[in-house]
Structures are given as C-alpha cells and as structure tokens.
Motif scaffolding. Structure first.
Motif, PDB file in Angstrom:
ATOM      1  N   ALA A  85       6.656  19.641   4.127  1.00 25.37           N
ATOM      2  CA  ALA A  85       5.876  18.472   3.723  1.00 25.37           C
ATOM      3  C   ALA A  85       4.472  18.535   4.313  1.00 25.37           C
ATOM      4  O   ALA A  85       3.481  18.222   3.635  1.00 25.37           O
ATOM      5  CB  ALA A  85       6.587  17.193   4.155  1.00 25.37           C
ATOM      6  N   LEU A  86       4.376  18.943   5.575  1.00 29.08           N
ATOM      7  CA  LEU A  86       3.068  19.051   6.207  1.00 29.08           C
ATOM      8  C   LEU A  86       2.207  20.083   5.503  1.00 29.08           C
ATOM      9  O   LEU A  86       1.000  19.859   5.268  1.00 29.08           O
ATOM     10  CB  LEU A  86       3.226  19.412   7.689  1.00 29.08           C
ATOM     11  CG  LEU A  86       1.920  19.548   8.495  1.00 29.08           C
ATOM     12  CD1 LEU A  86       1.121  18.252   8.465  1.00 29.08           C
ATOM     13  CD2 LEU A  86       2.232  19.965   9.932  1.00 29.08           C
ATOM     14  N   ALA A  87       2.800  21.210   5.145  1.00 25.16           N
ATOM     15  CA  ALA A  87       2.054  22.263   4.448  1.00 25.16           C
ATOM     16  C   ALA A  87       1.558  21.761   3.099  1.00 25.16           C
ATOM     17  O   ALA A  87       0.430  22.061   2.685  1.00 25.16           O
ATOM     18  CB  ALA A  87       2.938  23.493   4.257  1.00 25.16           C
ATOM     19  N   ALA A  88       2.383  20.964   2.409  1.00 24.48           N
ATOM     20  CA  ALA A  88       1.983  20.409   1.110  1.00 24.48           C
ATOM     21  C   ALA A  88       0.838  19.409   1.277  1.00 24.48           C
ATOM     22  O   ALA A  88      -0.083  19.356   0.460  1.00 24.48           O
ATOM     23  CB  ALA A  88       3.178  19.742   0.437  1.00 24.48           C
ATOM     24  N   ALA A 148       0.810  -1.216   0.000  1.00 26.58           N
ATOM     25  CA  ALA A 148       0.000   0.000   0.000  1.00 26.58           C
ATOM     26  C   ALA A 148       0.844   1.267   0.000  1.00 26.58           C
ATOM     27  O   ALA A 148       0.316   2.373  -0.068  1.00 26.58           O
ATOM     28  CB  ALA A 148      -0.939   0.000   1.208  1.00 26.58           C
ATOM     29  N   GLY A 149       2.169   1.116   0.112  1.00 24.63           N
ATOM     30  CA  GLY A 149       3.053   2.273   0.105  1.00 24.63           C
ATOM     31  C   GLY A 149       3.406   2.810   1.467  1.00 24.63           C
ATOM     32  O   GLY A 149       4.058   3.847   1.585  1.00 24.63           O
ATOM     33  N   ALA A 150       2.993   2.109   2.528  1.00 16.88           N
ATOM     34  CA  ALA A 150       3.340   2.540   3.886  1.00 16.88           C
ATOM     35  C   ALA A 150       4.770   2.107   4.203  1.00 16.88           C
ATOM     36  O   ALA A 150       5.143   0.961   3.958  1.00 16.88           O
ATOM     37  CB  ALA A 150       2.380   1.938   4.902  1.00 16.88           C
ATOM     38  N   ILE A 151       5.570   3.034   4.727  1.00 20.74           N
ATOM     39  CA  ILE A 151       6.950   2.704   5.073  1.00 20.74           C
ATOM     40  C   ILE A 151       7.089   2.532   6.579  1.00 20.74           C
ATOM     41  O   ILE A 151       6.368   3.140   7.369  1.00 20.74           O
ATOM     42  CB  ILE A 151       7.946   3.779   4.575  1.00 20.74           C
ATOM     43  CG1 ILE A 151       7.693   5.122   5.284  1.00 20.74           C
ATOM     44  CG2 ILE A 151       7.867   3.934   3.078  1.00 20.74           C
ATOM     45  CD1 ILE A 151       8.781   6.148   5.017  1.00 20.74           C
ATOM     46  N   SER A 152       8.001   1.667   6.960  1.00 22.20           N
ATOM     47  CA  SER A 152       8.302   1.476   8.382  1.00 22.20           C
ATOM     48  C   SER A 152       9.809   1.422   8.541  1.00 22.20           C
ATOM     49  O   SER A 152      10.490   0.626   7.886  1.00 22.20           O
ATOM     50  CB  SER A 152       7.666   0.184   8.899  1.00 22.20           C
ATOM     51  OG  SER A 152       8.141  -0.933   8.165  1.00 22.20           O
ATOM     52  N   ASN A 210       6.978  11.773   7.022  1.00 22.50           N
ATOM     53  CA  ASN A 210       7.187  10.676   7.970  1.00 22.50           C
ATOM     54  C   ASN A 210       8.665  10.486   8.293  1.00 22.50           C
ATOM     55  O   ASN A 210       9.024  10.245   9.453  1.00 22.50           O
ATOM     56  CB  ASN A 210       6.598   9.390   7.405  1.00 22.50           C
ATOM     57  CG  ASN A 210       5.084   9.428   7.328  1.00 22.50           C
ATOM     58  OD1 ASN A 210       4.446  10.241   7.997  1.00 22.50           O
ATOM     59  ND2 ASN A 210       4.500   8.574   6.497  1.00 22.50           N
ATOM     60  N   VAL A 211       9.521  10.569   7.278  1.00 25.65           N
ATOM     61  CA  VAL A 211      10.956  10.392   7.513  1.00 25.65           C
ATOM     62  C   VAL A 211      11.499  11.535   8.364  1.00 25.65           C
ATOM     63  O   VAL A 211      12.282  11.324   9.303  1.00 25.65           O
ATOM     64  CB  VAL A 211      11.707  10.288   6.178  1.00 25.65           C
ATOM     65  CG1 VAL A 211      13.219  10.330   6.410  1.00 25.65           C
ATOM     66  CG2 VAL A 211      11.324   9.002   5.442  1.00 25.65           C
ATOM     67  N   ALA A 212      11.091  12.779   8.051  1.00 28.76           N
ATOM     68  CA  ALA A 212      11.550  13.925   8.843  1.00 28.76           C
ATOM     69  C   ALA A 212      11.075  13.810  10.284  1.00 28.76           C
ATOM     70  O   ALA A 212      11.836  14.090  11.226  1.00 28.76           O
ATOM     71  CB  ALA A 212      11.055  15.220   8.206  1.00 28.76           C
ATOM     72  N   SER A 213       9.835  13.381  10.478  1.00 32.27           N
ATOM     73  CA  SER A 213       9.308  13.216  11.833  1.00 32.27           C
ATOM     74  C   SER A 213      10.065  12.129  12.585  1.00 32.27           C
ATOM     75  O   SER A 213      10.346  12.259  13.782  1.00 32.27           O
ATOM     76  CB  SER A 213       7.810  12.882  11.772  1.00 32.27           C
ATOM     77  OG  SER A 213       7.082  13.930  11.166  1.00 32.27           O
ATOM     78  N   TRP A 214      10.410  11.050  11.877  1.00 34.47           N
ATOM     79  CA  TRP A 214      11.178   9.971  12.504  1.00 34.47           C
ATOM     80  C   TRP A 214      12.551  10.485  12.941  1.00 34.47           C
ATOM     81  O   TRP A 214      13.034  10.153  14.034  1.00 34.47           O
ATOM     82  CB  TRP A 214      11.329   8.812  11.522  1.00 34.47           C
ATOM     83  CG  TRP A 214      12.135   7.671  12.057  1.00 34.47           C
ATOM     84  CD1 TRP A 214      11.702   6.624  12.812  1.00 34.47           C
ATOM     85  CD2 TRP A 214      13.547   7.473  11.882  1.00 34.47           C
ATOM     86  NE1 TRP A 214      12.746   5.781  13.117  1.00 34.47           N
ATOM     87  CE2 TRP A 214      13.886   6.278  12.564  1.00 34.47           C
ATOM     88  CE3 TRP A 214      14.542   8.178  11.212  1.00 34.47           C
ATOM     89  CZ2 TRP A 214      15.192   5.785  12.589  1.00 34.47           C
ATOM     90  CZ3 TRP A 214      15.843   7.691  11.242  1.00 34.47           C
ATOM     91  CH2 TRP A 214      16.153   6.506  11.927  1.00 34.47           C
TER      92      TRP A 214
END
Length: 264
Positions: A252-255, A60-64, A226-230
C-alpha cells in the motif's frame, strides 16, 4: 461521522448435542456431506469465540479505529459469557451500525440460539423482525455485507474470494474453513486472533465496496495502509499474520508513493 461495529463469531460442533438429537431423529442426524462426513447442523453448534471492531468514517473519508474486543470460552468460561460480552458491547453502542459477513445466515441464528438458551436479550441491531425497512441511501442497523455484495445475483462469494480479488495476502484467510475448538492455550490465542482478524478483513471489504458504490468518500489505498499499520501497532499482526500484514502495508505504501509521483 458514521460509526460501525464489525463483528464475527466462531462456533464449534457440540457432539453431545448432536448425540442427543440423534436419539430423537437418527435419520436426520445421520445426514452426510458429499465427502462422507456428518453434516454439522447449525443448532448443534456452540459459540466459542467472538470479536467486535469499532470503526468510524467521517465525511472526508478519514477512518478512525477506536477499539477491538474479543472473547473466547477459554478466557471467559463458557458460551454464555462470550455471547453476553458481545451483547453488552453492542448495547453500549446504540449509535453504531453492526456489520457482519453472511451474518443473517450464520451469526444471527447462532446468537439467537445462545440468547434463547442462556436467557439473554440481543441488542437492537441484531434482533429478528427488527426496525421497519430503511429508506434507500440510509444505513441499516445490521448490515449483512455478503447479502449486499450478492445483490440480485445468484452466487454468494466467500470473504476470502473477495479479499483475494482486492489483492489481500492469502495467508490472512488460511485455515478459515476448518474451525475446531482448540485444545491448548496457544491454540486458543490463535483462535482469538482469527476471529479478530476476520473483523478487520470484513471492514476492509466493506469500506472498499461502499466506496465503489458511492456510499462513502475514501482513498482505498490509504485505507489499506492505515489498517495494516494499525494492526502492527496493536499487536494483531503477530504470529502467522505478521508477515502478510507487513507485506500489505508495504504494498500500500509503495502504491501511495507511486500515485504521488505520477501526480507530481
């Protein structure tokens, strides 16, 4: 889920090796670059730091992101211990595809030199003359992202060039061309952060490239957020990286918000 381990190493010039080589071949050892400095031959470099980022992506494109490990000669003693830790990390994850940037020209030769000297055995993913050619559409055990990006073209792109094209903050790449062995504990911590961040940046570029080529399904903007938040949660976004990672996360959040508003 397809699993990857993104790796990076840093190596510094060993003046003792260079001097020993100069005694044998003074002409070859005396080669200079265009700016008049000694050409730093690859065999006269030693690995001083390494890192590995474990990441998976589902259909589904979710990364972990399941872990980030790093090693330096300052913390682990010498080149042998740094390489041995990286080797064991990869050997313990045989189901993962190793990803490097220009690794066939940089990481793999240096790791082979270290493995030869220190009597180590490289993991399956990095062995020269390894598995048979992979069928189209399947993942290789070792993916050289720079080679994939080059394709049939003539020019090689630096990771920093691709990152800037993707809108990543320039500060994340600062100081990359000038790698010297640190002389202070603070310098070694910066080195450890540098090699770890390079794994993260390689992952961002790789995921974006594979999405563009239909290899994976991915919301690229959400991935950047997600990567920046991680990075912020794990402490990697500290020191010189704190501000640019925060800016990347905010952009990214603004986008994402703008996209949602447009779709509403």
């Amino acid at each position: 889920m397809t699993k990857f381990t993104f790796i990076d190493i840093e190596a510094a010039w060993d003046e003792h090796l260079h001097e020993a080589y100069r005694q044998i071949d003074p002409v070859g050892a005396g080669e200079q670059t265009r700016n008049g400095q000694h050409r730093r031959r690859q065999a006269c470099k030693r690995i001083i730091a390494a890192a590995a980022l474990d990441l998976g992506i589902d259909e589904a494109g979710a990364i972990s992101i399941t872990g980030l490990s790093s090693w330096t000669t300052h913390d682990h003693g010498d080149e042998r211990e740094v390489v041995a830790n990286l080797v064991e990390h990869l050997r313990a994850r045989p189901d993962r595809h190793v990803v490097s940037y220009a690794g066939l020209a940089a990481e793999v030769p240096l790791l082979n030199l270290a493995a030869m000297q220190h009597e180590l055995v490289l993991p399956r993913q990095l062995r020269c003359g390894g598995p048979a050619p992979v069928r189209p559409g399947r993942w290789r055990p070792h993916i050289d992202l720079a080679l994939e990006l080059k394709g049939q073209g003539r020019e090689w792109a630096h990771l920093s060039e691709i990152g800037l094209r993707l809108g990543l903050p320039a500060e994340l790449f600062a100081g990359k061309p000038q790698i010297e062995a640190p002389t202070t504990g603070e310098g070694w911590q910066a080195m450890r952060s540098r090699v770890a961040m390079d794994c993260v940046l390689t992952a961002i570029v790789a995921l974006s490239f594979w999405r563009a080529n239909g290899r994976i399904a991915l919301d690229q903007t959400a991935m950047l957020h997600n990567v920046a938040s991680w990075c912020q949660r794990t402490g990697l976004a500290s020191g010189a990286y704190e501000a640019p990672i925060a800016r990347l996360q905010q952009q990214a959040l603004a986008a994402i918000v703008a996209n949602l508003a447009e779709a509403a």
